[in-house]
Design an enzyme around this catalytic site. Sequence first.
Site, PDB file in Angstrom:
ATOM      1  N   HIS A   1       0.916  -1.196   0.111  1.00  0.00           N
ATOM      2  CA  HIS A   1      -0.031  -0.006  -0.049  1.00  0.00           C
ATOM      3  C   HIS A   1       0.916   1.476  -0.117  1.00  0.00           C
ATOM      4  O   HIS A   1       1.324   1.575   0.982  1.00  0.00           O
ATOM      5  CB  HIS A   1      -0.989  -0.231   1.185  1.00  0.00           C
ATOM      6  CG  HIS A   1      -2.052   1.058   1.238  1.00  0.00           C
ATOM      7  ND1 HIS A   1      -2.961   0.980   2.039  1.00  0.00           N
ATOM      8  CD2 HIS A   1      -1.940   2.012   0.660  1.00  0.00           C
ATOM      9  CE1 HIS A   1      -3.751   2.254   1.897  1.00  0.00           C
ATOM     10  NE2 HIS A   1      -3.070   2.774   1.186  1.00  0.00           N
TER      11      HIS A   1
ATOM     12  N   HIS B   1       1.509   5.181  -2.246  1.00  0.00           N
ATOM     13  CA  HIS B   1       0.971   6.315  -3.221  1.00  0.00           C
ATOM     14  C   HIS B   1       2.157   7.097  -3.575  1.00  0.00           C
ATOM     15  O   HIS B   1       2.543   7.940  -2.910  1.00  0.00           O
ATOM     16  CB  HIS B   1      -0.017   7.333  -2.533  1.00  0.00           C
ATOM     17  CG  HIS B   1      -1.099   6.625  -1.822  1.00  0.00           C
ATOM     18  ND1 HIS B   1      -2.186   6.633  -2.481  1.00  0.00           N
ATOM     19  CD2 HIS B   1      -1.404   6.079  -0.672  1.00  0.00           C
ATOM     20  CE1 HIS B   1      -3.147   5.908  -1.485  1.00  0.00           C
ATOM     21  NE2 HIS B   1      -2.591   5.622  -0.409  1.00  0.00           N
ATOM     22  N   PHE B   2       2.608   6.818  -4.789  1.00  0.00           N
ATOM     23  CA  PHE B   2       3.806   7.405  -5.617  1.00  0.00           C
ATOM     24  C   PHE B   2       3.533   8.564  -6.226  1.00  0.00           C
ATOM     25  O   PHE B   2       4.277   9.235  -6.918  1.00  0.00           O
ATOM     26  CB  PHE B   2       4.716   6.330  -6.108  1.00  0.00           C
ATOM     27  CG  PHE B   2       5.521   5.461  -5.340  1.00  0.00           C
ATOM     28  CD1 PHE B   2       5.432   5.618  -3.863  1.00  0.00           C
ATOM     29  CD2 PHE B   2       6.059   4.158  -5.589  1.00  0.00           C
ATOM     30  CE1 PHE B   2       6.273   4.897  -2.921  1.00  0.00           C
ATOM     31  CE2 PHE B   2       6.855   3.485  -4.847  1.00  0.00           C
ATOM     32  CZ  PHE B   2       6.763   3.802  -3.238  1.00  0.00           C
ATOM     33  N   ARG B   3       2.176   8.899  -6.425  1.00  0.00           N
ATOM     34  CA  ARG B   3       1.835  10.342  -7.018  1.00  0.00           C
ATOM     35  C   ARG B   3       1.948  10.376  -8.469  1.00  0.00           C
ATOM     36  O   ARG B   3       1.945  11.478  -8.900  1.00  0.00           O
ATOM     37  CB  ARG B   3       2.585  11.340  -6.309  1.00  0.00           C
ATOM     38  CG  ARG B   3       2.186  11.318  -4.816  1.00  0.00           C
ATOM     39  CD  ARG B   3       0.885  11.454  -4.160  1.00  0.00           C
ATOM     40  NE  ARG B   3       0.719  11.633  -2.862  1.00  0.00           N
ATOM     41  CZ  ARG B   3      -0.457  11.157  -2.151  1.00  0.00           C
ATOM     42  NH1 ARG B   3      -1.402  10.626  -2.811  1.00  0.00           N
ATOM     43  NH2 ARG B   3      -0.610  11.483  -1.047  1.00  0.00           N
TER      44      ARG B   3
ATOM     45  N   ASN C   1      -5.148   6.253  -6.903  1.00  0.00           N
ATOM     46  CA  ASN C   1      -5.880   7.716  -6.632  1.00  0.00           C
ATOM     47  C   ASN C   1      -4.748   8.723  -7.041  1.00  0.00           C
ATOM     48  O   ASN C   1      -4.376   9.460  -6.420  1.00  0.00           O
ATOM     49  CB  ASN C   1      -6.131   7.771  -5.119  1.00  0.00           C
ATOM     50  CG  ASN C   1      -4.931   7.659  -4.413  1.00  0.00           C
ATOM     51  OD1 ASN C   1      -4.334   6.922  -4.569  1.00  0.00           O
ATOM     52  ND2 ASN C   1      -5.270   8.410  -3.331  1.00  0.00           N
TER      53      ASN C   1
ATOM     54  N   HIS D   1     -10.513   0.188   1.165  1.00  0.00           N
ATOM     55  CA  HIS D   1     -10.551   1.520   1.972  1.00  0.00           C
ATOM     56  C   HIS D   1     -11.728   1.669   2.799  1.00  0.00           C
ATOM     57  O   HIS D   1     -12.985   1.824   2.197  1.00  0.00           O
ATOM     58  CB  HIS D   1     -10.219   2.715   1.380  1.00  0.00           C
ATOM     59  CG  HIS D   1      -9.949   3.892   2.572  1.00  0.00           C
ATOM     60  ND1 HIS D   1      -8.819   4.884   2.582  1.00  0.00           N
ATOM     61  CD2 HIS D   1     -10.824   4.469   3.502  1.00  0.00           C
ATOM     62  CE1 HIS D   1      -9.110   5.745   3.405  1.00  0.00           C
ATOM     63  NE2 HIS D   1     -10.207   5.433   3.972  1.00  0.00           N
TER      64      HIS D   1
ATOM     65  N   HIS E   1      -5.628  -0.338   6.010  1.00  0.00           N
ATOM     66  CA  HIS E   1      -5.132   0.320   7.340  1.00  0.00           C
ATOM     67  C   HIS E   1      -6.448   0.220   8.413  1.00  0.00           C
ATOM     68  O   HIS E   1      -7.214   1.172   8.718  1.00  0.00           O
ATOM     69  CB  HIS E   1      -4.975   1.611   7.122  1.00  0.00           C
ATOM     70  CG  HIS E   1      -5.779   2.365   6.010  1.00  0.00           C
ATOM     71  ND1 HIS E   1      -7.279   2.110   5.811  1.00  0.00           N
ATOM     72  CD2 HIS E   1      -5.484   2.985   4.872  1.00  0.00           C
ATOM     73  CE1 HIS E   1      -7.703   2.905   4.653  1.00  0.00           C
ATOM     74  NE2 HIS E   1      -6.476   3.324   4.129  1.00  0.00           N
TER      75      HIS E   1
ATOM     76  N   ASP F   1       0.986   2.557   3.870  1.00  0.00           N
ATOM     77  CA  ASP F   1       0.028   3.701   3.237  1.00  0.00           C
ATOM     78  C   ASP F   1       0.814   4.862   3.177  1.00  0.00           C
ATOM     79  O   ASP F   1       0.491   5.877   3.544  1.00  0.00           O
ATOM     80  CB  ASP F   1      -1.340   3.656   4.247  1.00  0.00           C
ATOM     81  CG  ASP F   1      -2.547   4.816   3.511  1.00  0.00           C
ATOM     82  OD1 ASP F   1      -2.186   5.033   2.460  1.00  0.00           O
ATOM     83  OD2 ASP F   1      -3.113   5.294   4.337  1.00  0.00           O
TER      84      ASP F   1
ATOM     85  N   HIS G   1       2.878  14.427   1.285  1.00  0.00           N
ATOM     86  CA  HIS G   1       2.249  15.636   0.964  1.00  0.00           C
ATOM     87  C   HIS G   1       3.299  16.595   1.203  1.00  0.00           C
ATOM     88  O   HIS G   1       4.133  16.143   1.912  1.00  0.00           O
ATOM     89  CB  HIS G   1       0.895  15.771   1.586  1.00  0.00           C
ATOM     90  CG  HIS G   1      -0.055  15.107   1.309  1.00  0.00           C
ATOM     91  ND1 HIS G   1      -0.929  15.207   0.257  1.00  0.00           N
ATOM     92  CD2 HIS G   1      -0.721  13.994   1.823  1.00  0.00           C
ATOM     93  CE1 HIS G   1      -1.798  14.073   0.107  1.00  0.00           C
ATOM     94  NE2 HIS G   1      -1.756  13.528   1.150  1.00  0.00           N
TER      95      HIS G   1
HETATM   96  C1  NCD Z   1      -4.034   8.947   0.971  1.00  0.00           C
HETATM   97  C2  NCD Z   1      -3.463   9.871   0.042  1.00  0.00           C
HETATM   98  O1  NCD Z   1      -3.057  10.913   0.350  1.00  0.00           O
HETATM   99  O2  NCD Z   1      -3.491   9.444  -1.317  1.00  0.00           O
HETATM  100  N1  NCD Z   1      -4.210   9.543   2.294  1.00  0.00           N
HETATM  101  C3  NCD Z   1      -4.341   8.929   3.330  1.00  0.00           C
HETATM  102  O3  NCD Z   1      -4.607   9.773   4.524  1.00  0.00           O
HETATM  103  N2  NCD Z   1      -4.272   7.691   3.576  1.00  0.00           N
HETATM  104  C4  NCD Z   1      -5.539   8.449   0.404  1.00  0.00           C
HETATM  105  C5  NCD Z   1      -5.713   7.068   1.242  1.00  0.00           C
HETATM  106  O4  NCD Z   1      -5.425   6.255   1.061  1.00  0.00           O
HETATM  107  O5  NCD Z   1      -6.950   7.455   1.490  1.00  0.00           O
HETATM  108 ZN    ZN Z   2      -3.508   4.781   1.042  1.00  0.00          ZN
END
Ligand code: NCD
Ligand code: ZN
Length: 445
Positions: A73, A75-77, A108, A192, A240, A306, A310
Amino acid sequence: MPARRRSDEGENLSETTPEWILAGRAFVRGRLQPVEIAIDRVGRIQSIGKIRTGAPRRDVGDAVILPAATDLHVHFREPGGSAEVESIATGTLGAALGGVTLVGDMPNTAPAVTDADLLEEKARRVAGRAAVDVLLYASPSRPQALDRLARVAGAFKVYLSSTTGIPEAPTLDAVGELLSRLAEFDLPVAVHAEDPAEFRSDLLPRNPIDWDSARPPRAEKAAIARLLPPPPRLRLHVAHVTTTDGAERLRAAGVSFEATPHHLLLSERTGRDARFKVNPPLRSEGERKTLWEAFRRGEVPCLASDHAPHSSESKALPFARAPSGMPGVETMLPLLLAQVRKGQLDLSTLVAAACERPARWLGQPLGRIAPGHRANLIVVDFTARTRLSGQALHAPCGWTAFEGWDAVLPREHYRDGERIVENGEFVGRPSGKVLRPEYATGASG
Ligand code: NCD
Ligand code: ZN
């Protein structure tokens, strides 16, 4: 590690003569024992035991050999994010240095990965840029795109509440139907699980305690209740989980799930600013402790970061407007290894949750030191401790919610028998590949 030998000799050779041997105390068959691990020419573990051969040998001394971890899990954006926050190149580099050999990257993004063309475009971004392997999740939000998408995606991710990049979630009534449809494909499905009907919008959140009230534990409970029982054949996994109530229900139903280092180690009172804002929220100290106890007892099948970085600027906004999420792929295993060193966690429990089960859920021959598995291994020196600092980590966002925490960073990381990390430095090539579960229809990875 010796240089790779090019050989024209017959294919049989790889089954008889190892390319090289890694020797030391290794985590094999559930415990640490002194062994020699024979690694073949294609980077698979060939055999384990006393090996009589003249093949080059590397002895790790007092350090410990473990299977490298899978973080299912992150998020590499990419696409659509800022490289100053994260990218596939920087995210996989952090993973390699943190002992993570495979990441599951979430859909996402901007745009979100909702069809086969978008997924293939993202796969092209991995080629030549990734330090470790990547499995790509898809979002099943466009029913007409599903058949083609399922032939190229590594897994599906379903959001039951809106989040960064996913403005609309299926209504909880439609979830059962969606899961039944997804069960037709041989792919893992992560969810989620927060029910937005239980969120409170009448409250202006100013700190993580307010955030916990705004998205309370009962939102998780309600969403999990909707998922159970899952359709037969569905490889369901809940992301999570923050409550022991959720964990117990999922265990009883035999459904896979994960806990994150932040929900295991931080509570709503650890910090007051928006670096500690995350979905689902950090919980009360009491809830955190009971989740940690369940994890220590081996009752939480998977650990996942996760990793959701940011920018510092966006996290400096007033709490209510700041985005949710924190980085974690590089620190997940090192933080938990530090708990092992402190005597707070059994190494076998950690290896099962961080290495073995996530790889199995994603259908990969990884996460165990066993013949036939890929020689994706790490070497850990428990006497070398590091104090985490956001500046020293590799996520470009430059901060961590675990500033100052004790960590044990892997000294070496091998991918398919080739060293990619040495003394905490990346020394490999960006040759990470896009993988799909071995059980997936038409899987090639
Ligand atoms: C995640 C994100 O910023 O992409 N943020 C988070 O708080 N976990 C999105 C997500 O997994 O809900
Ligand atoms: Zn996530």
